[in-house]
Design an enzyme around this catalytic site. Structure first.
Site, PDB file in Angstrom:
ATOM      1  N   GLU A  41      95.166  53.143  61.295  1.00  0.00           N
ATOM      2  CA  GLU A  41      95.763  51.909  60.781  1.00  0.00           C
ATOM      3  C   GLU A  41      94.769  50.953  60.131  1.00  0.00           C
ATOM      4  O   GLU A  41      95.141  50.180  59.239  1.00  0.00           O
ATOM      5  CB  GLU A  41      96.497  51.182  61.915  1.00  0.00           C
ATOM      6  CG  GLU A  41      97.795  51.838  62.336  1.00  0.00           C
ATOM      7  CD  GLU A  41      97.593  52.970  63.336  1.00  0.00           C
ATOM      8  OE1 GLU A  41      98.591  53.519  63.811  1.00  0.00           O
ATOM      9  OE2 GLU A  41      96.426  53.310  63.640  1.00  0.00           O
TER      10      GLU A  41
ATOM     11  N   GLY B 257     103.037  55.414  64.131  1.00  0.00           N
ATOM     12  CA  GLY B 257     104.337  55.386  64.773  1.00  0.00           C
ATOM     13  C   GLY B 257     104.745  56.721  65.355  1.00  0.00           C
ATOM     14  O   GLY B 257     105.516  56.773  66.318  1.00  0.00           O
TER      15      GLY B 257
ATOM     16  N   GLY C 261     104.906  55.269  60.694  1.00  0.00           N
ATOM     17  CA  GLY C 261     106.053  54.485  60.267  1.00  0.00           C
ATOM     18  C   GLY C 261     106.207  54.508  58.759  1.00  0.00           C
ATOM     19  O   GLY C 261     105.239  54.722  58.021  1.00  0.00           O
TER      20      GLY C 261
ATOM     21  N   ASP D 220      98.404  50.512  66.987  1.00  0.00           N
ATOM     22  CA  ASP D 220      99.438  49.756  67.703  1.00  0.00           C
ATOM     23  C   ASP D 220     100.379  50.703  68.418  1.00  0.00           C
ATOM     24  O   ASP D 220      99.946  51.697  68.971  1.00  0.00           O
ATOM     25  CB  ASP D 220     100.163  48.806  66.737  1.00  0.00           C
ATOM     26  CG  ASP D 220     100.911  49.534  65.629  1.00  0.00           C
ATOM     27  OD1 ASP D 220     100.603  50.706  65.346  1.00  0.00           O
ATOM     28  OD2 ASP D 220     101.834  48.927  65.031  1.00  0.00           O
TER      29      ASP D 220
END
Length: 352
Positions: A139, A116, A67, A147
């Site tokens: 992460e 992401g 992301g 996630d």
């Protein structure tokens, strides 16, 4: 630059095509790109003229490095945590939608695939990696946790491989990604244009088999016994202590990777993988992940992680807990506690 520049969406025959188009930014996923993907897969799901979705990316370095988190730094400094929370809420709904997609969803995961980027690929029905693929969930190094629903993929990996990958952010090659359940096929990068053309022509994901080749042994395969021994411990700290007590080259490397990461994130990532192992679906996993990411700036270290790794790039983060030994069970429980009225509703705002 407009959203039309960052992502190319079109139809080729009976194939819905998505191409990430930010190669200069390693195809980092912006909120607008994620929502464009979500909108079009919703439309294609009910479109009788589209039989298959194929997603790839421009350039040869990255499918998507994750992301676009740099945009969250300034809002975090201002104490405006809703920007990030909205990103994660809507992104996680998209991730769950991909996992439940009613049509074949083919992801060509060439180059770097992280965070992401994994969320828009590894939940697909047909995941293709190449000799250039590097897949990771790093992460914890920026004060987050694995996630985008990938905690479920980690939990389903063989033995304790999921805890290991989550806590270290270890980089997997193509064969490792297949071993861990993040991919299905390896195809030579030079064959991707021909494979893409064939799928566009036929809208048949079985065409991948003609291009796939024997991946050989994963580099992680010989380490699985050691991984199970070290990461089968009752807590994240116990895993780290087990590694540091051994002294092998592998144990020292894994321990060093954990020590560099955010201690609170490492402890919570371990706990998330353990809890998610009893879950059945991505839609359940993202609810637990969101409890952490919702609090990651207000109560965690995410803003500092962005500063150290992305903004100032001094690689010297000042975590709230100096080391894993300082993270209490209460702190982990607080980060993963239910959010009450802010709990992620996977169906809220999602068109039928």
């Amino acid at each position: 630059m407009t959203i039309a520049d960052d992502i190319m969406i079109r139809e080729a025959g009976r194939c819905g095509r998505i191409t990430l188009n930010r190669p200069q930014a390693l195809n980092a996923l912006t909120y607008e790109m994620a929502m464009a993907i979500d909108a079009v897969i919703i439309r294609w799901a009910g479109d009788g003229n589209v039989d298959l979705v194929l997603i790839d990316a421009a350039g040869d370095r990255a499918f998507s490095a994750g992301g676009d988190i740099a945009s969250l730094y300034e809002s975090g400094l201002r104490g405006d945590y809703e920007v990030g929370r909205r990103f994660w809420r809507d992104e996680y709904r998209m991730n769950a939608r991909i996992a439940d997609y009613p049509k074949p969803y083919v992801a060509l995961m060439d180059g770097i695939v992280m965070g992401g980027g994994a969320g828009i690929s590894v939940h697909g029905s047909h995941r293709v990696v190449t000799e250039r693929s590097m897949v990771a969930m790093p992460e914890c190094g920026i004060g987050l946790v694995p996630d985008v629903g990938c905690s479920l993929r980690l939990a389903r990996a063989p033995g304790q491989l999921g805890e290991f990958l989550a806590m270290t952010g270890w980089r997997m090659n193509a064969a490792d990604a297949i071993l861990a359940g993040f991919a299905d096929f390896e195809v030579a990068s030079g064959d991707l244009p021909a494979l893409t053309a064939r799928i566009e022509e036929t809208a048949n994901p079985d065409e991948i088999k003609a291009f796939a080749h024997d991946r050989g042994e994963a580099t992680l395969a010989p380490l699985l016994d050691a991984i199970d021994r070290h990461f089968g411990q009752p807590s994240a700290l116990d895993c780290l202590r087990s590694l540091e007590a051994e002294g092998s080259e592998f144990a020292e490397k894994a321990a060093a990777m954990i020590r560099r990461a955010c201690p609170l994130s490492v402890a919570c990532a371990f706990e998330i993988v353990r809890r998610v192992r009893d879950m059945a679906h991505v839609s359940q996993a993202v609810v637990l992940e969101y409890r952490f990411t919702h609090r990651s700036q207000s109560d965690g270290d995410f803003t500092e992680g962005i500063r150290a790794q992305i903004i100032d790039k001094d690689r010297q983060p000042k975590w709230k807990a100096g080391q894993l030994e300082d993270v209490t069970a209460d702190a982990v429980a607080a980060m993963l506690a239910p959010l009450g009225g802010n709990e992620l509703d996977i169906g809220k705002g999602v068109p039928a």
